[in-house]
Design an enzyme around this catalytic site. Structure first.
Site, mmCIF file in Angstrom:
data_model
loop_
_atom_site.group_PDB
_atom_site.id
_atom_site.type_symbol
_atom_site.label_atom_id
_atom_site.label_comp_id
_atom_site.label_asym_id
_atom_site.label_seq_id
_atom_site.Cartn_x
_atom_site.Cartn_y
_atom_site.Cartn_z
ATOM 1 N N GLU A 164 2.176 1.908 -3.402
ATOM 2 C CA GLU A 164 1.119 2.459 -4.260
ATOM 3 C C GLU A 164 1.060 3.984 -4.099
ATOM 4 O OE1 GLU A 164 -3.063 3.810 -3.744
ATOM 5 O OE2 GLU A 164 -3.052 1.747 -3.013
ATOM 6 N N HIS A 165 1.090 4.447 -2.842
ATOM 7 C CA HIS A 165 1.078 5.896 -2.607
ATOM 8 C C HIS A 165 2.284 6.571 -3.252
ATOM 9 C CE1 HIS A 165 -1.882 7.044 0.733
ATOM 10 N NE2 HIS A 165 -2.286 5.889 0.227
ATOM 11 N N HIS A 174 0.824 -1.206 0.000
ATOM 12 C CA HIS A 174 0.000 0.000 0.000
ATOM 13 C C HIS A 174 0.867 1.268 0.000
ATOM 14 C CE1 HIS A 174 -2.326 3.091 2.346
ATOM 15 N NE2 HIS A 174 -3.168 2.851 1.370
#
Lengths: 425, 428
Positions: free
Chosen positions: B75-76, B72
Site C-alpha cells: 500500500e505504501h 501494508h
C-alpha cells in the site's frame, strides 16, 4: 435539492437558524452557548453540560433515558465543548432519523426536540443542585478523561503546548478549567453556574436536515423565549501577541517518539489568506513541510501545520526521533523562511487552493457540516456561502500569501521528549 | 453474474439503490448515484489484508507462506510511480487521496468535489502500475519501522493487539497490520511483485464509487483504463486454529493513568449471510449484557469499577470471530469475573425482551444514518461485496432476527472457556 436557510432572533441574543435540505435522511438540532471562558467557571460548565444530557426530570434514571432514545430509532442527545478565541462554547445537540422513515409512525423530531428541551430546562435536581449520583458519575468521567490525556501522545503534547503558547490568556485554560477545580466542584455550584450560563451566554440554535421543522421550531421558540436573559459581551477573536523571547519547554515521558509543537504568531488579519498560507506550508500531502521535512529529509514521521484564526497562531506539529530534534526544528523554520521569501511555485499555490476549495465545496454534504459552516460564519463575523468563499480563495495572490508568512514571529516550542535514547545530533 | 451485465440493487422502503456491474476485465464495479451531494468518493480495493500470508494460484503446486506486513508495505509503495508521486497528480485534479490496509483488505481511495472522472483515471492507473526498486524498498522499511514504533505508543491499540495475541494460537490476525520490525526486514522487491501479481488481479478486486457521479461515466472510464485480467485461481488459507484461546491472561506495562483492559470471547467463524446474522447476534448479546442500558454497566460505572467510556465490539472476519468488551478499570480481573457472572445470569433468567426491541429500533436507526454520507455508502458497498452480501441485507436480517435467535447463540458467542483478558498496566 438546494439548501433553504432561514435565520431569526427568538430572544435577547438568541438566534434560530433553520437549514433544510431534502437529501438528508436525518434531522439535527444544535444549541450552542457561547460564553466567557474563565478559570473558575469552566469546570462547572463542562460537568453541567454532560450531566444535563444524561438524565432529566422526566427520565431521572440514566438507563431509562437511554432506552427512550433507543426507542426513537437510536436518536442521540449529546453535548460538546470547544474553545474559540477566549470563549468557551457549550453545545447540546440531538440527532434522529426522519419521521417518514419511522416504522411505527412516531414523530421523532418533535419528541426529540421536547426531550432536548427537557434536558436543558428541566434537569433532574436534588437539594438545590444537580442530582448527586449522575453528577458524581460525570465528574469522575471528566477526571478520568483528564488523567487519560497522557495516553494519546500527540493530543497530550498539543494540550501542554497550548498552555505555553497562550500563557496568561483565557485560551490557555483547558475547557475543563483545571483538575483541582473539577475535583472541588459540587452539584449546587455546577447548577448555579449553569443557570448563569443560560442567562448570560449568546445562544445560536440550529435545526438542520431533511424533515419538516415547523413543530420543532415552535417548541424551541416557546422554550427559549421564556428564559430571563442578561446577555454578556463575548470576545470571539482574541489575537495573541508573540512573546518577546522564544520560550522552549521540554517534558520527558516514556515514549518511543518525541512530539514537537512549534508556535508562530501573526497580526496579519486576513483569515482566508492565513489559511491558504498555512496549507501551502504544511497542510496538504504536497505541502513544503510534507515534501521536504518528511519525505525528502525523512526527519519526521509526521509534520504538518494548522492556522488558528481565532488566536492568530500557526502551530507546527511533528513526530521526531530524539536525535533529529534540532535538525527538524531548523528545517521547519527554514521552510517558513522560504514561504516568506516567496519560495513556492504557482502550482503549489493553485493546487493548495484547489484542495481547500474541495473541502469548502463539500461543506453542505453532511447535516453536521452544514451546521458547522453557518456557525463558523457567525463566529468569523462573515456571512459567506460556499460559493462566495471559493471565489474569495481564488482571488488570493502570492503576494498576500508571502506577506502573511512574513508577519509570523516565533513564539514558543514545546517538546515531549522520550526518556533515554540518543541525544540531539 | 454474466460479464458486462448491469444489476440494480435496491430497497423500496428507503427509496435507495445502487448499481453493480461485472466488468469484462474481471473487476466488480459498484456505483451509487446520490442526488444533491457534491462529493464523490471512490474506493479501489483488493481482498488482500494483513491476514493473507498463505496462498496459492493455478501456477503453484502448494500453498506458500510469506512474511507478515506485505499488504501494508505494498500500500505504501504503490503511491510512488516511476516518474512521479500520486499526490502530485491528485493535487492537479483537487482530489484528496488516501489508502488503508486492514486485516482483510487494502483500499485506495479519493474524495473530491470536482473532476471526479480525471481522479478516477489516476486511481485506476497507479494501482495497476507497481514500481519497486531496492532503493525505494529500503527507504520504505525505515518509514514503516517508524510507523510501527508510533503505534507502539498508543495504549488502546496495544491493548487490542495484546488481546488478539492472547486469543489466537496460529491465525495471523494476531499480528499487527504493519507486521513487525523483523518481518518487514525480510521484504524485498521480488516478494512485493509476487504478492502484487497474486492479489492485485482484477478478479480479486472491487471498485466502488458513490456520491456525485454517473454509472455510465464510471463504466466508460473502466473500459478505457482496465486491462483484461486472467483468472489465476487464487486461493488463500489460514493455519488451523483451535476453539480455545492461546492465553487466558496477557498484559504489558505502559505509561497510562489507569489500567486499560479488553475481554475477548472467541467463537466459531462464519461467512456470508451467516456471518452477518452472527454479527447481529453478537452485537445484541454484548449490548444486552454489557451495553449502556444494561444493569451491569449501571452497577459498575456507579460503583466506579468501570469507566463510563467502556465499549463493546464484534470483531470478525475470515477465520475469526470475537466479541469484545473494553474499558478502563482499577481492577480488570474483577470486571472480568462480573462479566462472566452476567453470562450465567442471562442463561438462567433469559434476556430482556423490551430492551431487545428497543435495541433493534436503535440499530435500524444507525443503518439509516449510513445513507446520509457519501463515504459510508461507498464503504458499505465495499464491505458488502467482500463478505458476499448486499448493503440492504443488513436491514433484512435485522428485521428477521428474534430474541430466541440471539439467545440460542450465547453458548457459542460468549463462552467463558474461550475467553482472554488483556490488560495494559501503568508503569509503577
Amino acid at each position: 435539492m438546494p439548501l433553504i436557510r432561514n435565520r431569526k432572533e427568538i430572544g435577547k441574543s438568541i438566534m434560530l437558524t433553520t437549514l433544510s435540505d431534502k437529501k438528508f435522511k436525518t434531522n439535527m438540532i444544535s444549541v450552542r452557548f457561547v460564553t466567557k471562558h474563565t478559570e473558575d467557571t469552566a469546570a462547572a460548565k463542562t460537568v453541567a453540560s454532560s450531566v444535563v444530557v444524561s438524565t432529566n426530570e422526566k427520565y431521572p434514571v440514566k438507563s431509562d433515558f437511554t432506552m427512550k432514545l433507543g426507542s426513537l430509532y437510536g436518536a442521540t442527545i449529546s453535548s460538546n465543548r470547544s474553545k474559540y478565541g477566549d470563549s468557551l462554547i457549550i453545545e447540546f445537540s440531538a440527532n434522529g432519523i426522519l419521521d417518514s422513515l419511522a416504522l411505527d409512525g412516531e414523530k421523532v423530531l418533535s419528541e426529540l426536540t421536547s426531550m432536548l428541551c427537557d434536558c436543558i430546562f428541566r434537569p433532574y435536581l436534588k437539594n438545590g443542585g444537580f442530582d448527586e449520583n449522575e453528577f458524581n458519575v460525570r465528574k469522575k468521567e471528566l477526571l478520568d478523561t483528564i488523567d487519560a490525556e497522557i495516553n494519546e501522545k500527540r493530543r497530550y503534547a498539543m494540550t501542554r503546548a497550548v498552555r505555553t503558547v497562550y500563557e496568561n490568556e483565557p485560551a490557555a485554560i483547558p475547557y475543563y478549567g483545571s483538575r483541582e477545580s473539577v475535583e472541588s466542584l459540587t452539584p449546587q455550584k455546577a447548577y448555579e453556574t449553569y443557570l448563569e450560563m443560560l442567562k448570560k451566554a449568546h445562544i445560536e440554535i440550529f435545526i438542520a436536515g431533511g424533515g419538516d421543522f415547523s413543530e420543532a421550531a415552535e417548541i424551541l421558540t416557546g422554550e427559549f423565549s421564556k428564559i430571563k436573559r442578561e446577555p454578556e459581551e463575548i470576545v470571539l477573536r482574541a489575537i495573541s501577541k508573540p512573546k518577546p523571547e522564544l520560550k522552549v519547554v521540554t517534558e520527558q515521558l516514556e515514549v518511543n517518539q518525541c512530539v514537537m509543537v512549534m508556535a508562530f504568531k501573526s497580526e496579519y488579519q486576513e483569515t482566508d489568506v492565513n489559511k491558504i498560507m498555512s496549507a501551502v506550508y504544511g497542510g496538504t500531502p504536497f505541502s513544503k513541510l510534507f515534501a521536504n521535512v518528511r519525505e525528502k529529509l525523512s526527519l519526521c514521521y509526521f509534520c504538518y501545520s494548522g492556522f488558528w484564526e481565532d488566536k492568530g497562531t500557526l502551530l507546527v506539529i511533528s513526530g521526531v526521533d530524539k536525535k533529529n530534534i534540532s535538525l527538524a526544528r531548523e528545517e521547519i523554520s527554514n521552510q517558513l523562511s522560504a514561504m516568506a521569501n516567496g519560495d513556492f511555485t504557482d502550482d503549489d499555490l493553485e493546487n493548495t487552493k484547489r484542495s481547500i476549495n474541495g473541502d469548502v465545496r463539500s461543506s453542505y454534504d453532511t447535516v453536521e457540516d452544514v451546521v458547522s459552516w453557518f456557525f463558523n460564519q457567525w463566529l468569523r463575523g462573515t456571512n459567506m456561502t460556499v460559493e462566495e468563499r471559493i471565489s474569495r480563495n481564488n482571488s488570493i495572490t502570492r503576494e498576500e500569501v508571502t506577506e502573511a508568512a512574513k508577519s509570523l514571529k516565533p513564539d514558543s516550542i514545546y517538546i515531549l521528549e522520550s526518556r533515554g535514547g540518543e541525544e540531539n545530533a | 453474474m454474466p460479464e458486462n451485465k448491469v444489476e440494480i440493487i435496491k430497497n423500496e422502503r428507503l427509496g435507495e439503490s445502487y448499481i453493480h456491474k461485472k466488468h469484462k476485465s474481471g473487476l466488480d464495479i459498484y456505483v451509487w448515484e446520490m442526488e444533491g451531494f457534491t462529493m464523490t468518493n471512490a474506493l479501489f480495493g483488493t481482498k488482500y489484508g494483513s491476514v493473507n500470508t498463505r496462498f496459492k494460484t493455478n501456477k503453484d503446486s502448494d500453498f506458500a507462506d510469506v512474511p507478515a506486513g506485505i499488504a501494508h508495505f505494498l500500500e505504501h509503495k504503490l503511491f510512488e510511480n516511476e516518474d512521479c508521486d500520486v499526490f502530485e497528480l491528485y493535487a492537479k485534479t483537487g482530489a484528496d487521496g488516501n489508502a488503508y490496509t486492514s486485516f482483510e483488505q487494502t483500499v485506495y481511495l479519493f474524495n473530491c468535489s470536482e473532476n471526479y472522472t480525471e481522479s478516477l483515471k489516476i486511481l485506476l492507473d497507479f494501482v495497476q502500475k507497481p514500481y519497486f526498486t531496492k532503493a525505494t524498498v529500503d527507504k520504505e522499511q525505515g518509514i514503516i519501522g517508524q510507523e510501527i514504533k508510533m503505534c507502539e505508543d498508543s495504549p488502546s491499540r496495544q491493548c487490542f493487539f495484546k488481546l488478539l495475541e492472547g486469543m489466537f494460537v496460529n491465525h495471523p490476525v494476531k499480528i499487527d497490520i504493519a507486521g513487525t520490525v523483523e518481518s518487514i526486514a525480510q521484504i524485498d522487491a521480488d516478494l512485493l511483485y509476487r504478492c502484487y501479481n497474486t492479489f492485485y488481479n482484477l478478479n480479486n478486486m472491487v471498485l466502488c464509487v458513490a456520491g456525485n457521479c454517473k454509472a455510465e461515466e464510471v463504466f466508460k472510464i473502466c473500459d478505457e483504463c482496465l486491462r483484461q485480467a486472467e483468472d489465476i485461481g487464487l486461493q488463500t488459507e489460514f493455519p488451523s486454529e483451535p476453539d480455545s484461546v492461546a492465553q487466558k491472561y496477557i498484559s504489558r506495562k505502559m505509561q497510562v493513568s489507569k489500567p486499560l483492559f479488553s475481554i475477548g470471547f472467541k467463537a466459531k467463524p462464519e461467512s456470508g449471510i451467516k456471518m452477518l446474522r452472527k454479527e447481529l447476534c453478537s452485537m445484541f448479546l454484548l449490548e444486552l449484557l454489557y451495553g449502556k442500558t444494561s444493569p451491569f454497566y449501571k452497577n459498575l460505572t456507579e460503583s466506579g469499577l468501570l469507566n463510563v467510556n467502556s465499549s463493546i465490539e464484534t470483531f470478525n472476519g475470515n477465520g475469526f470471530f470475537t466479541s469484545i468488551l473494553s474499558g478502563e478499570s482499577e481492577d480488570p480481573k474483577k470486571v472480568c469475573e462480573l462479566a462472566v457472572e452476567e453470562i450465567d445470569k442471562a442463561k438462567k433468567n433469559g434476556l430482556d425482551q423490551k430492551r431487545f426491541e428497543q435495541l433493534k429500533k436503535a440499530t435500524y436507526g444507525m443503518f439509516i444514518r449510513g445513507f446520509n454520507s457519501v463515504e459510508s455508502c461507498a464503504s458499505n458497498m465495499l464491505s458488502a461485496h467482500f463478505t458476499g452480501t448486499t448493503v440492504f441485507d443488513y436491514s433484512n436480517e435485522l428485521a428477521k432476527i428474534s430474541l430466541d435467535d440471539v439467545k440460542s447463540t450465547i453458548d457459542d458467542i460468549l463462552n467463558p472457556e474461550n475467553m482472554t483478558l488483556a490488560v495494559i498496566e501503568p508503569i509503577e
